[in-house]
Design a protein around this motif. Sequence first.
Motif, PDB file in Angstrom:
ATOM      1  N   VAL A 239       7.798  -0.214   8.528  1.00 19.56           N
ATOM      2  CA  VAL A 239       8.533  -0.885   7.456  1.00 19.56           C
ATOM      3  C   VAL A 239       8.768  -2.341   7.861  1.00 19.56           C
ATOM      4  O   VAL A 239       9.133  -2.627   8.995  1.00 19.56           O
ATOM      5  N   HIS A 240       8.555  -3.255   6.919  1.00 16.95           N
ATOM      6  CA  HIS A 240       8.876  -4.676   7.173  1.00 16.95           C
ATOM      7  C   HIS A 240      10.049  -5.050   6.269  1.00 16.95           C
ATOM      8  O   HIS A 240       9.911  -5.022   5.044  1.00 16.95           O
TER       9      HIS A 240
ATOM     10  N   SER B  10       5.009   4.050   5.055  1.00 15.04           N
ATOM     11  CA  SER B  10       4.741   3.249   3.850  1.00 15.04           C
ATOM     12  C   SER B  10       4.047   1.921   4.148  1.00 15.04           C
ATOM     13  O   SER B  10       3.364   1.379   3.303  1.00 15.04           O
ATOM     14  N   ASP B  11       4.244   1.366   5.365  1.00 11.81           N
ATOM     15  CA  ASP B  11       3.903  -0.048   5.612  1.00 11.81           C
ATOM     16  C   ASP B  11       4.520  -0.920   4.509  1.00 11.81           C
ATOM     17  O   ASP B  11       3.878  -1.837   3.986  1.00 11.81           O
ATOM     18  N   HIS B  12       5.756  -0.585   4.163  1.00 12.24           N
ATOM     19  CA  HIS B  12       6.489  -1.335   3.120  1.00 12.24           C
ATOM     20  C   HIS B  12       6.526  -2.819   3.518  1.00 12.24           C
ATOM     21  O   HIS B  12       7.167  -3.192   4.486  1.00 12.24           O
ATOM     22  N   ALA B  13       5.797  -3.635   2.769  1.00  8.56           N
ATOM     23  CA  ALA B  13       5.757  -5.081   3.042  1.00  8.56           C
ATOM     24  C   ALA B  13       5.984  -5.762   1.692  1.00  8.56           C
ATOM     25  O   ALA B  13       5.053  -6.104   0.969  1.00  8.56           O
ATOM     26  N   PRO B  14       7.262  -5.912   1.332  1.00  5.46           N
ATOM     27  CA  PRO B  14       7.621  -6.260  -0.054  1.00  5.46           C
ATOM     28  C   PRO B  14       7.615  -7.760  -0.326  1.00  5.46           C
ATOM     29  O   PRO B  14       8.614  -8.444  -0.122  1.00  5.46           O
ATOM     30  N   TYR B  15       6.489  -8.257  -0.811  1.00  2.54           N
ATOM     31  CA  TYR B  15       6.391  -9.669  -1.205  1.00  2.54           C
ATOM     32  C   TYR B  15       6.362  -9.721  -2.727  1.00  2.54           C
ATOM     33  O   TYR B  15       5.461  -9.136  -3.348  1.00  2.54           O
TER      34      TYR B  15
ATOM     35  N   VAL C  97       2.125  -4.380   0.451  1.00  3.28           N
ATOM     36  CA  VAL C  97       2.615  -3.746  -0.773  1.00  3.28           C
ATOM     37  C   VAL C  97       3.894  -2.964  -0.452  1.00  3.28           C
ATOM     38  O   VAL C  97       4.073  -2.507   0.669  1.00  3.28           O
ATOM     39  N   PRO C  98       4.775  -2.820  -1.453  1.00  5.38           N
ATOM     40  CA  PRO C  98       5.982  -2.016  -1.226  1.00  5.38           C
ATOM     41  C   PRO C  98       5.687  -0.529  -1.363  1.00  5.38           C
ATOM     42  O   PRO C  98       4.728  -0.148  -2.025  1.00  5.38           O
ATOM     43  N   GLY C  99       6.513   0.320  -0.734  1.00 10.96           N
ATOM     44  CA  GLY C  99       6.258   1.762  -0.863  1.00 10.96           C
ATOM     45  C   GLY C  99       7.312   2.663  -0.230  1.00 10.96           C
ATOM     46  O   GLY C  99       7.119   3.881  -0.152  1.00 10.96           O
ATOM     47  N   LEU C 100       8.423   2.071   0.193  1.00 12.48           N
ATOM     48  CA  LEU C 100       9.439   2.883   0.897  1.00 12.48           C
ATOM     49  C   LEU C 100       9.943   4.067   0.065  1.00 12.48           C
ATOM     50  O   LEU C 100      10.102   5.167   0.578  1.00 12.48           O
TER      51      LEU C 100
END
Length: 487
Positions: A61-62, A316-321, A345-348
């Motif tokens: 998660v980022h 998720s590799d949640h990387a919410p830009y 991409v977001p995905g949490l």
Amino acid sequence: MADFDLVIRGGTVVTASDTVVCDVGVKDGVIVALGSSLAKGAREIDATGKLVLPGGIDSHVHVDQLSSSGAYTADTFLSGTRSAMCGGTTGIIPFAAQYKGQSLRQTVEDYHAKADGQAMTDYAFHLIISDPTESVIGQELPALIKDGYTSFKIYLTYDALKLNDRQFLEVLAAARREGAMVMVHAENHDMIAWLSEKLLEFGHTAPKFHRVAHANIAEGEATNRAIALAELVDQPILMVHVSAKEAIDRIREAKARGVKVFAETCPQYLFLTEDDLDKDGFEGAKCMCSPPPRDKANQEFVWQGLADGTFDVFSSDHAPYRYDSPTGKRVGGADTSFKKVANGVPGLEIRMPMLFSAGVLTGRIDINKFVALCCTNPAKMYGLYPRKGTIAVGADADIAIWDAEKKVTISIDMLHDDMDYTPYEGHEVTGWPIISMVRGTIVWNDGEVLAKPGDGKFLRCDVPATARPRGTSVHGFNPTSGDYIKF
Ligand code: DUC
Ligand code: ZN
Ligand code: ZN
């Protein structure tokens, strides 16, 4: 006086190995009893007909992070953890990202300041090591590992982050000496840089060319190299966000040879394809991440890898830009070339419901594997097990109660992150958590967020058992002890 603070009664309790209808008794935030007809609790939840699962651990998660492109994540620790718990995830492991010239200790302190008083779920940290100087490797890393930061990510691409093979070997040797898990972003940097240059020379600037530049074989080559370097040092590694057959095959082969290589994949490699990058104008940027979504055949290879045990972890590799933001996707300009678009991409929040719906309900994976991939294995990989990631006496009462029949149409309006889009707009899923709890406290209940900022606590990670070397070397020389055994 009630025997328990809380009893969850009559639900179907699922762990990575078992599925049992029973009650769960909680006291002081910890699971203290599992059984039928437990005594009364001060609070009771009737979970009849519902699934009682461990809270998810999202181990990639980022949040509150500046990317190497200059973009900044929209989510803070507050909005990121809020979004997590509304999708059944009760613990996250984001990154404390070192920039070149920065001390690792300072990096960690900066991230603690961002998380303190903000997080709604518990959290630990991985370190990103981009500057493995002698003092980082020799002093800072060993001290940080002792303080509970027992995993770090290295990159084989991105100008600002990438390590060369020799630096990577030093990081692997330090991990072996001190006991830590090494996560690897494996893509061949020069292949991508060269292809990108050629694409741009020919005027191919649209988002879809991101997929061409990040060729499958670039992921396959770097995966093969990472495994070889890790095998040389006899240090376990975990390949993150694996997307391509060329990488999956290398991992499967290495596992079959007994090499301790673990692997993670993410929703974007199951639910997006290269066609999503080829939408009108700049729209494709919404689905741009690295590695990129690939084709239908590769999606199928990822599903196979989940089913046959090649993948250990689903994150998720949640990387919410944000899409429409100069600090988000448009960091390189309004309609810039693919090379300057923020990757991620977001995905949490959707991670678990989407895998449950498309994986468990279709029979591609069983529910115990689902729990292993989303909850138990991430805790094991990073030294949080058995405190987190399972339903067992003595574990923290981090639990999600799922309605396996609830139908949800995913849209940005119903998610709880701070984004302005979801790449999964309109996707329909069946199954969603109706209650999430962290250490016995209900944080998400029937559509309502009950947690407060600061309820989440920092978790020190143990040295994970998964990070223990095999003890066999491929060349007779132990680079951490100096021992030499002639075969
Ligand atoms: N790729 C990464 O390596 N990290 C964040 C998101 C992405 O697309
Ligand atoms: Zn990465
Ligand atoms: Zn990432």
